[in-house]
Design a protein around this motif. Structure first.
Motif, PDB file in Angstrom:
ATOM      1  N   TYR A  99       0.823  -1.202   0.000  1.00  9.15           N
ATOM      2  CA  TYR A  99       0.000   0.000   0.000  1.00  9.15           C
ATOM      3  C   TYR A  99       0.861   1.256   0.000  1.00  9.15           C
ATOM      4  N   GLY A 103      -0.245   0.999  -3.734  1.00 10.02           N
ATOM      5  CA  GLY A 103      -1.680   0.953  -3.482  1.00 10.02           C
ATOM      6  C   GLY A 103      -2.315   2.294  -3.201  1.00 10.02           C
ATOM      7  N   TYR A 104      -1.692   3.094  -2.327  1.00  8.83           N
ATOM      8  CA  TYR A 104      -2.282   4.382  -1.967  1.00  8.83           C
ATOM      9  C   TYR A 104      -2.377   5.299  -3.177  1.00  8.83           C
ATOM     10  N   MET A 107      -5.244   4.429  -5.364  1.00 10.66           N
ATOM     11  CA  MET A 107      -6.538   4.649  -4.731  1.00 10.66           C
ATOM     12  C   MET A 107      -6.875   6.130  -4.567  1.00 10.66           C
ATOM     13  N   TYR A 108      -5.881   6.963  -4.354  1.00 14.32           N
ATOM     14  CA  TYR A 108      -6.171   8.350  -3.973  1.00 14.32           C
ATOM     15  C   TYR A 108      -5.468   9.434  -4.778  1.00 14.32           C
ATOM     16  N   GLN A 143      -5.788   4.297   6.286  1.00 16.08           N
ATOM     17  CA  GLN A 143      -6.233   3.622   5.067  1.00 16.08           C
ATOM     18  C   GLN A 143      -5.535   2.286   4.873  1.00 16.08           C
ATOM     19  N   VAL A 147      -6.704  -2.277   4.177  1.00 19.03           N
ATOM     20  CA  VAL A 147      -6.250  -3.202   3.136  1.00 19.03           C
ATOM     21  C   VAL A 147      -5.946  -4.567   3.739  1.00 19.03           C
ATOM     22  N   THR A 175      -3.573  -6.498  -2.399  1.00 18.93           N
ATOM     23  CA  THR A 175      -3.338  -5.284  -1.617  1.00 18.93           C
ATOM     24  C   THR A 175      -2.671  -4.184  -2.423  1.00 18.93           C
ATOM     25  N   PRO A 180      -6.943  -1.415  -4.130  1.00 14.81           N
ATOM     26  CA  PRO A 180      -6.814   0.032  -4.338  1.00 14.81           C
ATOM     27  C   PRO A 180      -7.573   0.548  -5.564  1.00 14.81           C
ATOM     28  N   SER A 184     -10.686   3.203  -5.292  1.00  5.85           N
ATOM     29  CA  SER A 184     -10.645   4.537  -5.903  1.00  5.85           C
ATOM     30  C   SER A 184     -11.992   4.928  -6.496  1.00  5.85           C
TER      31      SER A 184
END
Length: 447
Positions: A99, A103-104, A107-108, A143, A147, A175, A180, A184
């Motif tokens: 992540y 991953g982060y 997702m963001y 966050q 996960v 993950t 992710p 999103s």
């Protein structure tokens, strides 16, 4: 100071001391005022409390990793306990690294509607101030622990017959990419969020995603040897330790207050704290409703209460309320949770009829109860609609199931998913880990 008890010789000294203090006090007071820090602004106070919410909620959700480990250790047979504990420790570590690595960002960061940015995550350097409404690192931490929860769901379903390394390889993909990208669409401001899809803390985004991934693995992996006879008869395989399973359930119940409560995402105002309190209360009531419903229903159907159904009833109640824990009334929270408990009691034998072997009951708890909780949102939240909720559920189902089936199929065709029949009989503690959880017990009682 009691002036009356001073001797006559000491009185002049005391008077002199008082006079000196009177002369120096204004100067000392001025120095103290100059040294005192400025009072925190309202924005500073909100920043501190928002960040604390993420951190406290984060370590409560992290504690759920221990809950999953204990629950699974109790639900599997003695010869497979170390394997389950190992998987839960390692999947949490992999989730954190993946992540952070990718991953982060997916997702963001710069979400275009369906996917974010392929970039590793970084937070400001030490000593940085004015980060916004909360600490950036606290948001990442909160966050990230979600996960790991999704990955833990997969672990329990596929217990007692999957190899260690293929499972961990799937966790890397789940993950780092699957969860992710799916996340999103709503939490990253993607296309489902634009449509008005509602999922407050993740009945679908976390629990159903984990459940679909687990279902895909169970289909390709197959059932444990001896679980189903050729004539269709189901052979129950009891777990090793109901005390551990019960402990795990209570740990998960506790962690869920962080899961749902901190998903308010703000604790800097009176109304935010009031809402968090309502979320806590509704979360607890939904779990209680799931317990009582499963308790009564198993007594009616089976003439005896099955503790595994009751434990999973609590978890199903928690999953059901997760999509919307704020707006329901107390009675409605109980009803939503109770329906989750009822789902578990009927869904477990349904999976058996389909010859899908789910060791801990994760598919009924997380997938099916997660769908129910997401569909129930419009019952109490006027911002949600049944049509959009259904579209979101189907979208997550198709994406996660197809992606997971592809990954599982590749792993099966390359390195294989399943241990040998001999290793399965001897237990994965011996075959895959090399450290048995209960060596003295197995030495005396055998396998």
């Amino acid at each position: 100071m009691n002036y009356r008890i001073l001797t006559s010789a000491a009185r002049p000294l005391a008077l002199g001391g008082l006079a000196l203090a009177a002369l120096t006090f204004p100067a000392l007071a001025q120095e103290t005022a100059e040294a005192a820090p400025e009072f925190a602004t309202a924005a500073d106070t909100a920043f501190i409390f928002n960040t604390l919410l993420f951190l406290i909620g984060g370590f409560l959700v992290m504690w759920m990793a221990a809950g999953f480990a204990m629950l699974e250790a109790g639900m599997v047979r003695t010869k497979n306990v170390s394997m389950q504990l190992l998987k839960n420790v390692v999947l949490y570590a992999i989730a954190g690294i993946m992540y952070w690595l990718i991953g982060y960002g997916l997702m963001y960061v710069d979400v275009s509607g369906y996917i974010g940015s392929f970039t590793s995550y970084s937070w400001p350097a030490a000593g940085t101030a004015n980060e916004g409404d909360y600490s950036v690192a606290s948001d990442w931490f909160f966050q990230m622990v979600f996960v790991a929860t999704a990955a833990s769901i997969v672990s329990g379903t596929l217990a007692e017959r999957i190899k260690l390394w293929p499972f961990l390889a799937f966790v890397v993909v789940l993950t780092g990419f699957i969860y992710p990208i799916a996340g999103s669409w709503k939490w990253g401001g993607g296309w489902l969020d634009a449509m008005g899809f509602q999922d407050f803390a993740g009945s679908t985004l976390v629990h159903s995603v984990g459940g679909w991934a687990a279902l895909a693995g169970a289909i390709l992996l197959g059932a444990r040897n001896g679980k189903f006879n050729s004539d269709g008869k189901v052979n129950p395989i009891p777990g090793s330790n109901m005390a551990l399973a019960t402990l795990g359930t209570f740990i998960l119940w506790l962690g869920w207050f962080g899961f749902n409560g901190a998903s308010q995402l703000a604790m800097g105002s009176n109304s935010d704290v009031s809402d968090i309190s309502r979320i806590f209360a509704n979360t607890n009531l939904a779990a209680a409703g799931g317990v009582v419903a499963a308790l009564i229903l198993t007594q009616i159907l089976y003439k005896k209460v099955d503790i595994t159904f009751v434990l999973n009833g609590a978890l199903a109640g928690l999953v059901s309320i997760t999509a919307e824990p704020l707006t329901p009334s107390p009675l409605m929270a109980i009803i939503i949770g109770a329906i989750g408990g009822i789902i578990v009691v009927f869904a477990v034998p349904m999976l058996d009829k389909l010859k899908i072997d789910d060791v801990v009951g994760a598919i009924p708890v997380h997938l099916i109860a997660g769908i129910w909780g997401t569909l129930a949102v419009p019952l109490t939240n006027s911002d949600a609609s049944f049509g959009v909720q259904f579209i979101g559920i189907v979208a997550y189902a198709v994406f996660t199931l197809v992606a997971s089936l592809i990954v599982w199929a590749i792993l099966k065709a390359t390195i294989g998913l399943r241990v040998s029949a001999e290793d399965e009989m001897n237990g994965l503690d011996l075959a895959e880990v090399g450290v048995e959880a209960y060596p003295e017990f197995i030495a005396v009682h055998g396998r």
